[in-house]
Design a protein around this motif. Structure first.
Motif, PDB file in Angstrom:
ATOM      1  N   PRO A 122       6.839   0.172  15.843  1.00  0.00           N
ATOM      2  CA  PRO A 122       5.662   0.522  15.035  1.00  0.00           C
ATOM      3  C   PRO A 122       6.073   1.133  13.703  1.00  0.00           C
ATOM      4  CG  PRO A 122       5.975   2.093  16.831  1.00  0.00           C
ATOM      5  CD  PRO A 122       6.943   0.966  17.063  1.00  0.00           C
ATOM      6  N   PRO A 123       5.253   0.940  12.654  1.00  0.00           N
ATOM      7  CA  PRO A 123       5.580   1.508  11.337  1.00  0.00           C
ATOM      8  C   PRO A 123       5.496   3.028  11.372  1.00  0.00           C
ATOM      9  CG  PRO A 123       3.358   0.594  11.331  1.00  0.00           C
ATOM     10  CD  PRO A 123       3.976   0.222  12.643  1.00  0.00           C
ATOM     11  N   PRO A 124       6.176   3.709  10.432  1.00  0.00           N
ATOM     12  CA  PRO A 124       6.106   5.178  10.384  1.00  0.00           C
ATOM     13  C   PRO A 124       4.667   5.657  10.218  1.00  0.00           C
ATOM     14  CG  PRO A 124       7.793   4.335   8.896  1.00  0.00           C
ATOM     15  CD  PRO A 124       7.015   3.147   9.371  1.00  0.00           C
ATOM     16  N   GLU A 125       4.394   6.827  10.711  1.00  0.00           N
ATOM     17  CA  GLU A 125       3.042   7.382  10.599  1.00  0.00           C
ATOM     18  C   GLU A 125       2.693   7.584   9.129  1.00  0.00           C
ATOM     19  OE1 GLU A 125       0.444  11.161  12.287  1.00  0.00           O
ATOM     20  OE2 GLU A 125       2.410  10.699  13.138  1.00  0.00           O
ATOM     21  N   GLY A 126       1.500   7.164   8.772  1.00  0.00           N
ATOM     22  CA  GLY A 126       1.058   7.279   7.383  1.00  0.00           C
ATOM     23  C   GLY A 126       1.280   6.006   6.582  1.00  0.00           C
ATOM     24  N   ALA A 127       2.038   5.054   7.146  1.00  0.00           N
ATOM     25  CA  ALA A 127       2.268   3.792   6.434  1.00  0.00           C
ATOM     26  C   ALA A 127       0.987   2.961   6.432  1.00  0.00           C
ATOM     27  CB  ALA A 127       3.399   3.012   7.101  1.00  0.00           C
ATOM     28  N   LEU A 128       0.830   2.153   5.378  1.00  0.00           N
ATOM     29  CA  LEU A 128      -0.364   1.324   5.260  1.00  0.00           C
ATOM     30  C   LEU A 128      -0.400   0.294   6.375  1.00  0.00           C
ATOM     31  CD1 LEU A 128      -2.865   0.485   3.584  1.00  0.00           C
ATOM     32  CD2 LEU A 128      -1.363  -1.119   2.384  1.00  0.00           C
ATOM     33  N   SER A 129      -1.550   0.209   7.044  1.00  0.00           N
ATOM     34  CA  SER A 129      -1.723  -0.765   8.118  1.00  0.00           C
ATOM     35  C   SER A 129      -3.016  -1.526   7.864  1.00  0.00           C
ATOM     36  CB  SER A 129      -1.770  -0.064   9.479  1.00  0.00           C
ATOM     37  OG  SER A 129      -1.942  -1.005  10.509  1.00  0.00           O
ATOM     38  N   LEU A 130      -2.905  -2.822   7.644  1.00  0.00           N
ATOM     39  CA  LEU A 130      -4.071  -3.641   7.346  1.00  0.00           C
ATOM     40  C   LEU A 130      -4.473  -4.456   8.562  1.00  0.00           C
ATOM     41  CD1 LEU A 130      -3.075  -4.993   3.819  1.00  0.00           C
ATOM     42  CD2 LEU A 130      -4.480  -3.013   4.351  1.00  0.00           C
ATOM     43  N   SER A 131      -5.760  -4.689   8.711  1.00  0.00           N
ATOM     44  CA  SER A 131      -6.251  -5.498   9.824  1.00  0.00           C
ATOM     45  C   SER A 131      -5.873  -6.959   9.602  1.00  0.00           C
ATOM     46  CB  SER A 131      -7.770  -5.369   9.923  1.00  0.00           C
ATOM     47  OG  SER A 131      -8.393  -6.033   8.835  1.00  0.00           O
ATOM     48  N   PRO A 132      -5.809  -7.741  10.691  1.00  0.00           N
ATOM     49  CA  PRO A 132      -5.487  -9.166  10.540  1.00  0.00           C
ATOM     50  C   PRO A 132      -6.443  -9.888   9.597  1.00  0.00           C
ATOM     51  CG  PRO A 132      -5.352  -8.513  12.844  1.00  0.00           C
ATOM     52  CD  PRO A 132      -5.921  -7.342  12.099  1.00  0.00           C
ATOM     53  N   VAL A 133      -7.731  -9.508   9.637  1.00  0.00           N
ATOM     54  CA  VAL A 133      -8.711 -10.158   8.767  1.00  0.00           C
ATOM     55  C   VAL A 133      -8.408  -9.851   7.295  1.00  0.00           C
ATOM     56  CG1 VAL A 133     -11.142 -10.254   8.103  1.00  0.00           C
ATOM     57  CG2 VAL A 133     -10.515 -10.156  10.520  1.00  0.00           C
ATOM     58  N   THR A 134      -8.088  -8.589   7.006  1.00  0.00           N
ATOM     59  CA  THR A 134      -7.755  -8.211   5.626  1.00  0.00           C
ATOM     60  C   THR A 134      -6.502  -8.934   5.152  1.00  0.00           C
ATOM     61  OG1 THR A 134      -8.744  -6.017   5.941  1.00  0.00           O
ATOM     62  CG2 THR A 134      -7.238  -6.294   4.075  1.00  0.00           C
ATOM     63  N   LEU A 135      -5.486  -8.996   6.029  1.00  0.00           N
ATOM     64  CA  LEU A 135      -4.260  -9.717   5.672  1.00  0.00           C
ATOM     65  C   LEU A 135      -4.546 -11.188   5.401  1.00  0.00           C
ATOM     66  CD1 LEU A 135      -1.702  -8.158   8.186  1.00  0.00           C
ATOM     67  CD2 LEU A 135      -1.735  -7.888   5.705  1.00  0.00           C
ATOM     68  N   GLY A 136      -5.429 -11.765   6.204  1.00  0.00           N
ATOM     69  CA  GLY A 136      -5.790 -13.165   5.993  1.00  0.00           C
ATOM     70  C   GLY A 136      -6.493 -13.373   4.670  1.00  0.00           C
ATOM     71  N   LEU A 137      -7.390 -12.440   4.318  1.00  0.00           N
ATOM     72  CA  LEU A 137      -8.089 -12.534   3.034  1.00  0.00           C
ATOM     73  C   LEU A 137      -7.121 -12.397   1.861  1.00  0.00           C
ATOM     74  CD1 LEU A 137     -11.294 -10.412   3.776  1.00  0.00           C
ATOM     75  CD2 LEU A 137     -11.162 -12.889   3.444  1.00  0.00           C
ATOM     76  N   VAL A 138      -6.158 -11.468   2.004  1.00  0.00           N
ATOM     77  CA  VAL A 138      -5.166 -11.273   0.940  1.00  0.00           C
ATOM     78  C   VAL A 138      -4.324 -12.532   0.772  1.00  0.00           C
ATOM     79  CG1 VAL A 138      -3.084  -9.999   0.292  1.00  0.00           C
ATOM     80  CG2 VAL A 138      -5.088  -8.772   1.148  1.00  0.00           C
ATOM     81  N   GLN A 139      -3.896 -13.112   1.898  1.00  0.00           N
ATOM     82  CA  GLN A 139      -3.065 -14.311   1.820  1.00  0.00           C
ATOM     83  C   GLN A 139      -3.840 -15.481   1.235  1.00  0.00           C
ATOM     84  OE1 GLN A 139      -1.601 -15.899   5.553  1.00  0.00           O
ATOM     85  NE2 GLN A 139       0.217 -16.676   4.534  1.00  0.00           N
ATOM     86  N   ALA A 140      -5.098 -15.651   1.647  1.00  0.00           N
ATOM     87  CA  ALA A 140      -5.926 -16.726   1.112  1.00  0.00           C
ATOM     88  C   ALA A 140      -6.119 -16.536  -0.394  1.00  0.00           C
ATOM     89  CB  ALA A 140      -7.274 -16.757   1.830  1.00  0.00           C
ATOM     90  N   ALA A 141      -6.361 -15.283  -0.805  1.00  0.00           N
ATOM     91  CA  ALA A 141      -6.526 -14.996  -2.225  1.00  0.00           C
ATOM     92  C   ALA A 141      -5.256 -15.306  -2.999  1.00  0.00           C
ATOM     93  CB  ALA A 141      -6.918 -13.527  -2.417  1.00  0.00           C
ATOM     94  N   PHE A 142      -4.112 -14.946  -2.415  1.00  0.00           N
ATOM     95  CA  PHE A 142      -2.825 -15.202  -3.061  1.00  0.00           C
ATOM     96  C   PHE A 142      -2.614 -16.694  -3.289  1.00  0.00           C
ATOM     97  CE2 PHE A 142       1.741 -16.154  -2.689  1.00  0.00           C
ATOM     98  CZ  PHE A 142       2.226 -15.411  -3.751  1.00  0.00           C
ATOM     99  N   LEU A 143      -2.866 -17.503  -2.257  1.00  0.00           N
ATOM    100  CA  LEU A 143      -2.682 -18.954  -2.386  1.00  0.00           C
ATOM    101  C   LEU A 143      -3.636 -19.539  -3.417  1.00  0.00           C
ATOM    102  CD1 LEU A 143      -2.229 -19.985   1.366  1.00  0.00           C
ATOM    103  CD2 LEU A 143      -0.471 -19.909  -0.408  1.00  0.00           C
ATOM    104  N   PHE A 144      -4.869 -19.028  -3.418  1.00  0.00           N
ATOM    105  CA  PHE A 144      -5.877 -19.530  -4.356  1.00  0.00           C
ATOM    106  C   PHE A 144      -5.491 -19.205  -5.795  1.00  0.00           C
ATOM    107  CE2 PHE A 144     -10.071 -19.398  -6.483  1.00  0.00           C
ATOM    108  CZ  PHE A 144     -10.547 -20.644  -6.111  1.00  0.00           C
ATOM    109  N   VAL A 145      -5.044 -17.968  -6.017  1.00  0.00           N
ATOM    110  CA  VAL A 145      -4.650 -17.540  -7.369  1.00  0.00           C
ATOM    111  C   VAL A 145      -3.423 -18.305  -7.853  1.00  0.00           C
ATOM    112  CG1 VAL A 145      -3.714 -15.605  -8.703  1.00  0.00           C
ATOM    113  CG2 VAL A 145      -5.695 -15.257  -7.231  1.00  0.00           C
ATOM    114  N   ILE A 146      -2.428 -18.452  -6.984  1.00  0.00           N
ATOM    115  CA  ILE A 146      -1.204 -19.126  -7.412  1.00  0.00           C
ATOM    116  C   ILE A 146      -1.469 -20.599  -7.720  1.00  0.00           C
ATOM    117  CG2 ILE A 146      -0.339 -19.778  -5.118  1.00  0.00           C
ATOM    118  CD1 ILE A 146       2.445 -19.128  -6.013  1.00  0.00           C
TER     119      ILE A 146
END
Length: 196
Positions: free
Chosen positions: A63-87
């Motif tokens: 597990p990541p250290p306490e206090g590290a940023l942890s994103l939900s799978p849905v948020t990660l999916g949105l970020v990745q989709a946005a990244f592909l769309f922008v690129i």
């Protein structure tokens, strides 16, 4: 050819050939002339599969250290989709500024294909984590080099460029455009770089 796209063995062979000869692999993908609905399905599929593999990696790593940023799978999916769309838009627009002939659908199809190749890399990383963890770090480094190798050659094929200098400048400008666009999208999603 559409039947071949449903054959995993064929896709894996094409992925291997693309790594060894990116321009030929890119030309093969562009020659398919996938329709917009097909691109939408493929886009959603690679994003979802990447999310699932990412979750598997989380399950088998500490597990990541306490206090590290942890994103939900849905948020990660949105970020990745946005990244592909922008690129895809950055590659298309910047390429045309330099006299390229590629279109958005072609750029998107190549990025979807690149994402499939990196799904294969993710599977290798997952196996390495479970069997020989130090090897996973090496795979990550090699994957970074593979990313630029494929990106430069895919851009060249999409826009019909032959000058390595032109392709290099385009890649750098595309990177700046991608970072800028992605930062705006992350801000809209409420994810600030200060929290990363």
């Amino acid at each position: 050819m559409s039947a071949d796209l449903m054959n995993l063995g064929h896709l894996l062979r094409l992925a291997r050939e693309t790594v060894s000869n990116p321009r030929e692999g890119a030309a093969t993908i562009l020659d398919l002339g996938l329709s917009v609905p097909a691109l939408r399905i493929a886009f959603a599929l690679v994003v979802v599969l990447s999310m699932l593999l990412g979750e598997l990696v989380v399950l088998v790593t500490p597990p990541p250290p306490e206090g590290a940023l942890s994103l939900s799978p849905v948020t990660l999916g949105l970020v990745q989709a946005a990244f592909l769309f922008v690129i895809a838009h950055a590659i298309t627009l910047i390429g045309r500024w330099f006299g390229g002939t590629g279109g958005f659908e072609g750029a998107l199809s190549l990025l979807i294909w690149m994402q499939f190749i990196f799904l294969c890399v993710q599977v290798l990383q997952l196996l390495a984590i479970m069997i020989l963890p130090p090897l996973a770090g090496l795979i990550t480094i090699l994957a970074l080099g593979l990313f630029f190798w494929l990106l430069v050659n895919f851009i060249a094929t999409l826009h019909g460029f032959t000058s390595l200098g032109m392709i290099f400048v385009m890649t750098i400008l595309s990177a700046f455009g991608i970072i800028f666009g992605l930062s705006l999208i992350l801000t809209l999603l409420g994810i600030g770089f200060g929290t990363l």
